[in-house]
Design a protein around this motif. Structure first.
Motif, PDB file in Angstrom:
ATOM      1  N   SER A  22       3.114  -3.144  12.574  1.00 30.86           N
ATOM      2  CA  SER A  22       3.279  -4.188  13.580  1.00 30.86           C
ATOM      3  C   SER A  22       4.609  -3.916  14.275  1.00 30.86           C
ATOM      4  O   SER A  22       5.582  -3.487  13.652  1.00 30.86           O
ATOM      5  N   VAL A  23       4.618  -4.145  15.575  1.00 35.00           N
ATOM      6  CA  VAL A  23       5.793  -3.851  16.401  1.00 35.00           C
ATOM      7  C   VAL A  23       6.241  -5.149  17.059  1.00 35.00           C
ATOM      8  O   VAL A  23       5.448  -5.839  17.685  1.00 35.00           O
ATOM      9  N   GLU A  24       7.509  -5.458  16.904  1.00 36.37           N
ATOM     10  CA  GLU A  24       8.080  -6.659  17.501  1.00 36.37           C
ATOM     11  C   GLU A  24       9.170  -6.244  18.490  1.00 36.37           C
ATOM     12  O   GLU A  24      10.092  -5.512  18.130  1.00 36.37           O
ATOM     13  N   ASN A  70       3.555  -1.594   6.360  1.00 34.50           N
ATOM     14  CA  ASN A  70       3.149  -2.079   5.041  1.00 34.50           C
ATOM     15  C   ASN A  70       2.860  -0.971   4.051  1.00 34.50           C
ATOM     16  O   ASN A  70       2.843  -1.197   2.847  1.00 34.50           O
ATOM     17  N   ASP A  71       2.612   0.240   4.552  1.00 34.60           N
ATOM     18  CA  ASP A  71       2.237   1.348   3.679  1.00 34.60           C
ATOM     19  C   ASP A  71       2.964   2.624   4.104  1.00 34.60           C
ATOM     20  O   ASP A  71       2.345   3.642   4.398  1.00 34.60           O
ATOM     21  N   CYS A  72       4.280   2.568   4.126  1.00 37.97           N
ATOM     22  CA  CYS A  72       5.095   3.701   4.574  1.00 37.97           C
ATOM     23  C   CYS A  72       4.791   4.930   3.717  1.00 37.97           C
ATOM     24  O   CYS A  72       4.879   4.888   2.499  1.00 37.97           O
ATOM     25  N   SER A  73       4.439   6.015   4.382  1.00 37.63           N
ATOM     26  CA  SER A  73       4.026   7.219   3.672  1.00 37.63           C
ATOM     27  C   SER A  73       5.168   7.919   2.946  1.00 37.63           C
ATOM     28  O   SER A  73       4.924   8.699   2.035  1.00 37.63           O
ATOM     29  N   LEU A  74       6.400   7.640   3.304  1.00 40.20           N
ATOM     30  CA  LEU A  74       7.528   8.268   2.616  1.00 40.20           C
ATOM     31  C   LEU A  74       8.236   7.340   1.644  1.00 40.20           C
ATOM     32  O   LEU A  74       9.157   7.762   0.955  1.00 40.20           O
ATOM     33  N   CYS A  75       7.823   6.100   1.577  1.00 43.61           N
ATOM     34  CA  CYS A  75       8.496   5.127   0.711  1.00 43.61           C
ATOM     35  C   CYS A  75       7.488   4.382  -0.165  1.00 43.61           C
ATOM     36  O   CYS A  75       7.500   3.162  -0.243  1.00 43.61           O
ATOM     37  N   LYS A  76       6.646   5.098  -0.817  1.00 44.10           N
ATOM     38  CA  LYS A  76       5.583   4.469  -1.601  1.00 44.10           C
ATOM     39  C   LYS A  76       6.095   3.812  -2.885  1.00 44.10           C
ATOM     40  O   LYS A  76       5.588   2.789  -3.310  1.00 44.10           O
ATOM     41  N   ILE A  99      17.350   0.951   8.615  1.00 46.36           N
ATOM     42  CA  ILE A  99      16.181   0.598   7.816  1.00 46.36           C
ATOM     43  C   ILE A  99      16.535  -0.740   7.184  1.00 46.36           C
ATOM     44  O   ILE A  99      17.391  -0.807   6.291  1.00 46.36           O
ATOM     45  N   ILE A 100      15.936  -1.801   7.667  1.00 45.81           N
ATOM     46  CA  ILE A 100      16.260  -3.157   7.220  1.00 45.81           C
ATOM     47  C   ILE A 100      15.741  -3.396   5.804  1.00 45.81           C
ATOM     48  O   ILE A 100      16.429  -3.972   4.966  1.00 45.81           O
ATOM     49  N   GLU A 101      14.511  -2.974   5.564  1.00 42.82           N
ATOM     50  CA  GLU A 101      13.890  -3.079   4.245  1.00 42.82           C
ATOM     51  C   GLU A 101      13.119  -1.794   3.988  1.00 42.82           C
ATOM     52  O   GLU A 101      12.662  -1.142   4.920  1.00 42.82           O
ATOM     53  N   SER A 102      12.984  -1.453   2.698  1.00 44.65           N
ATOM     54  CA  SER A 102      12.231  -0.255   2.333  1.00 44.65           C
ATOM     55  C   SER A 102      11.574  -0.443   0.978  1.00 44.65           C
ATOM     56  O   SER A 102      12.173  -1.021   0.064  1.00 44.65           O
ATOM     57  N   ARG A 103      10.381   0.088   0.859  1.00 43.63           N
ATOM     58  CA  ARG A 103       9.690   0.074  -0.427  1.00 43.63           C
ATOM     59  C   ARG A 103      10.464   0.905  -1.449  1.00 43.63           C
ATOM     60  O   ARG A 103      10.377   0.650  -2.636  1.00 43.63           O
ATOM     61  N   THR A 104      11.231   1.871  -0.978  1.00 45.18           N
ATOM     62  CA  THR A 104      12.072   2.678  -1.867  1.00 45.18           C
ATOM     63  C   THR A 104      13.069   1.799  -2.613  1.00 45.18           C
ATOM     64  O   THR A 104      13.434   2.090  -3.743  1.00 45.18           O
ATOM     65  N   PHE A 105      13.492   0.712  -1.991  1.00 45.70           N
ATOM     66  CA  PHE A 105      14.474  -0.185  -2.587  1.00 45.70           C
ATOM     67  C   PHE A 105      13.830  -1.407  -3.232  1.00 45.70           C
ATOM     68  O   PHE A 105      14.523  -2.342  -3.622  1.00 45.70           O
ATOM     69  N   GLY A 106      12.504  -1.427  -3.334  1.00 52.66           N
ATOM     70  CA  GLY A 106      11.805  -2.511  -3.999  1.00 52.66           C
ATOM     71  C   GLY A 106      11.254  -3.583  -3.075  1.00 52.66           C
ATOM     72  O   GLY A 106      10.677  -4.564  -3.555  1.00 52.66           O
ATOM     73  N   ASN A 107      11.400  -3.422  -1.773  1.00 54.77           N
ATOM     74  CA  ASN A 107      10.827  -4.394  -0.836  1.00 54.77           C
ATOM     75  C   ASN A 107       9.317  -4.193  -0.735  1.00 54.77           C
ATOM     76  O   ASN A 107       8.798  -3.142  -1.105  1.00 54.77           O
ATOM     77  N   TYR A 112       7.563  -3.916   2.016  1.00 54.09           N
ATOM     78  CA  TYR A 112       7.232  -3.045   3.135  1.00 54.09           C
ATOM     79  C   TYR A 112       8.513  -2.456   3.702  1.00 54.09           C
ATOM     80  O   TYR A 112       9.609  -2.830   3.291  1.00 54.09           O
ATOM     81  N   CYS A 113       8.374  -1.557   4.621  1.00 55.13           N
ATOM     82  CA  CYS A 113       9.530  -0.971   5.305  1.00 55.13           C
ATOM     83  C   CYS A 113       9.661  -1.607   6.684  1.00 55.13           C
ATOM     84  O   CYS A 113       8.664  -1.820   7.366  1.00 55.13           O
ATOM     85  N   ILE A 114      10.875  -1.918   7.051  1.00 60.69           N
ATOM     86  CA  ILE A 114      11.165  -2.425   8.392  1.00 60.69           C
ATOM     87  C   ILE A 114      12.250  -1.540   8.981  1.00 60.69           C
ATOM     88  O   ILE A 114      13.341  -1.416   8.423  1.00 60.69           O
TER      89      ILE A 114
END
Length: 167
Positions: A84-86, A99-105, A144-152, A154-156
């Motif tokens: 989604s783009v804001e 929601n499903d970042c290919s580099l931050c699974k 990178i505001i949020e990342s699945r790499t850091f436990g979020n 999704y990635c923003i």
């Protein structure tokens, strides 16, 4: 079997090897005291974009009116991801939620820089290449505001955009 880069664009290769490589590279850099991880990942993303655009271009010109569609198309085609783009026109900021970042699974406790730094730089460089690096519409990755790499969840990724000239 010898495949060309153009052949590879037609394949459905997984991102597992790329994702694993990114985090092994980060660990290697940390162990060896190499600084500038974020800058190195962004340079990698820009280089990927410059190669990719030679074989596939989603549109001939990017501007504020079509930027959301262009970003969505790039994510779908290149990363097999829906985003989604804001667009914040007051602050000239674009936020992309993946929601499903290919580099931050996966979450990694020993990683300081999210792999999607590569993606953020790649997206902005693809836009620059499409517009032939003219100042008509440019994106610059901010953070990178949020990342699945850091436990979020999704990635923003946040970007600043600049407009100029005729659009």
């Amino acid at each position: 079997m010898n495949l060309t880069r153009e052949d590879l664009l037609q394949s459905d290769a997984t991102m597992n090897q790329m994702r694993n490589m990114v985090y092994h590279l980060e660990r290697f850099m940390k162990i060896n005291g190499i600084s500038g991880t974020r800058e190195n990942l962004r340079r990698m993303g820009r280089n990927i974009a410059r190669t990719y655009i030679k074989y596939w271009k989603p549109i001939d010109h990017v501007n504020k009116a079509n930027i959301s569609d262009v970003i969505t198309t790039i994510y779908k085609k290149v990363l097999n991801s829906s985003v989604s783009v804001e667009l914040d026109e007051i602050n000239k900021i674009i936020m992309i939620k993946d929601n499903d970042c290919s580099l931050c699974k996966y979450q990694f406790n020993d990683i300081d820089v999210a792999g999607c730094e590569i993606i953020a730089a790649m997206i902005s460089e693809i836009i620059a290449c499409i517009n032939n690096e003219k100042s008509s519409f440019m994106l610059h990755p901010l953070d990178i505001i949020e990342s699945r790499t850091f436990g979020n969840k999704y990635c923003i990724q946040s970007f600043e955009y600049k407009e100029g000239g005729a659009q």
